[in-house]
Design an enzyme around this catalytic site. Structure first.
Site, PDB file in Angstrom:
ATOM      1  N   SER A  77      48.682  96.049  94.318  1.00 53.16           N
ATOM      2  CA  SER A  77      48.505  97.019  93.234  1.00 53.16           C
ATOM      3  C   SER A  77      49.131  98.391  93.486  1.00 53.16           C
ATOM      4  CB  SER A  77      47.010  97.207  92.967  1.00 53.16           C
ATOM      5  OG  SER A  77      46.381  97.722  94.121  1.00 53.16           O
ATOM      6  N   TYR A 141      55.144  96.532  89.442  1.00 54.06           N
ATOM      7  CA  TYR A 141      53.701  96.259  89.398  1.00 54.06           C
ATOM      8  C   TYR A 141      53.263  96.010  87.953  1.00 54.06           C
ATOM      9  CZ  TYR A 141      48.722  97.151  89.160  1.00 54.06           C
ATOM     10  OH  TYR A 141      47.385  97.059  88.872  1.00 54.06           O
TER      11      TYR A 141
END
Ligand code: UDP
Length: 327
Positions: A77, A141
């Site tokens: 993340s 991401y």
């Protein structure tokens, strides 16, 4: 039984705790690459060490346990890292999730709550951002999370897999009893970084950019307390269990705070003068990201109840516990 992937991580572990408290049977699936085995051990929850990149690891879980629904947190993340290592991100976040969905469908498990992100929206074209805002991520991401959302739509059409995608804004805070909290290595997030500087870790807090077009020149973000965030996951799960259709929700507070305001809240809670320096902008940071959260209120009756001050307080409590434990 509810399978929680990434249940050893920051947000996943808070979900495990709340599910347990709600009387659900929970199984954690984690490879402990970024999450901590101590976290699940402390929570006293059953866990399997496995990797979503290995379909056999996932199959084994679904063969051994009767899984009714999945809450899927497991992912890398960090935006900056995703720019440097896109293969790692697509391989883990997209291929790993594809494996999970495939095994789920084969075992007739067709309910999933998925951690998506405001990063799927990219640079805002209006604010606050609602769920219909265009999705044009500006980093790998965000692209991985958007790709998974698209795969989930296709799996619904083809196989009837129902998903609730929760697009998080900036998550902060910790369990209010201090059992678990944010624990990343290395830490990149704002609140823990300011608090680490307060604890005299030797690091000065680095404020990335004070020349944005905002009220005090620093970036505006919507900080949602992890406890409120998890309440929404429990409601999302119930929604699916009650036969709810595939859906998507923003999780935020509709309130923006600047980095300077967060920093001031940290000084206020800790009662300390925290050392900081102004640094250049961090690449890929939009000036303002604030959620329109009315849909979650309309459909789930969900409304966050904690203020930024509350999140900083629980984060501060946790940061001190973590520092003492790691001494
Ligand atoms: N930020 C900062 N110093 C830090 C970490 C973050 O100034 O050490 C700023 C960052 O530039 C952004 C905001 O704080 O404007 C929130 O960043 P964070 O990494 O916590 O979350 P993100 O918005 O990237 O999801």
């Amino acid at each position: 039984m509810i399978l929680v992937t990434g249940g050893a991580g920051y947000i996943g572990s808070h979900c495990v705790l709340k599910l347990k408290e709600a009387g659900e049977k929970v199984l954690v699936f984690d490879n402990f690459s970024t999450g901590h085995i101590e976290t699940v051990q402390n929570l006293g929850v059953e866990f399997v060490k496995g990797d979503l990149k290995n379909p056999s690891d996932i199959n084994a879980v679904f063969d051994d346990y009767k899984i009714d629904a999945v809450v899927h947190f497991a992912a890398f993340s960090q935006v900056g890292e995703s720019v440097k290592e896109p293969y790692k991100y697509f391989q883990n976040n997209v291929c790993g999730t594809l494996n999970l969905l495939d095994v789920m469908v084969k075992h007739d498990c067709k309910k999933i709550v998925f951690s998506s992100t405001a990063a799927t929206y990219g640079e805002p074209v209006y604010t606050p951002i609602d769920e219909n805002h265009p999705q044009k991520p500006i980093n790998p991401y965000g692209e991985t999370k958007l790709t998974v959302e698209m795969i989930m739509d296709d799996f619904d059409k083809a196989y009837g897999l129902k998903s609730v995608r929760l697009r998080y804004f900036n998550v902060a805070g910790a369990d209010e009893s201090g059992r678990i909290g944010e624990w990343h290595e290395p830490e990149t997030h704002l609140v823990p970084n300011v608090l680490k500087a307060a604890l005299g870790s030797g690091q000065v807090f680095k404020l990335f950019g004070d020349d944005y077009d905002t009220k005090d020149g620093t970036c505006v973000r919507d900080y949602i307390d992890v406890n409120d965030l998890i309440d929404a996951h429990i409601l999302a799960l119930k929604y699916l269990q009650d036969g709810g259709d595939t859906n998507v929700f923003n999780l935020g507070t509709k309130t923006g705070s600047t980095v300077k305001e967060v920093f001031a809240a940290c000084e206020n809670v800790t009662g300390m003068k925290i050392p900081y320096e102004i640094c250049p902008r961090r690449e890929g940071d939009p000036a303002i990201l604030v959620a329109d959260n009315t849909k979650a209120l309309e459909i789930f009756g969900w409304q966050p109840s904690r203020k930024l001050q509350n999140s900083v307080q629980s984060a501060w409590n946790w940061e001190q516990i973590l520092t003492n434990r790691n001494k």
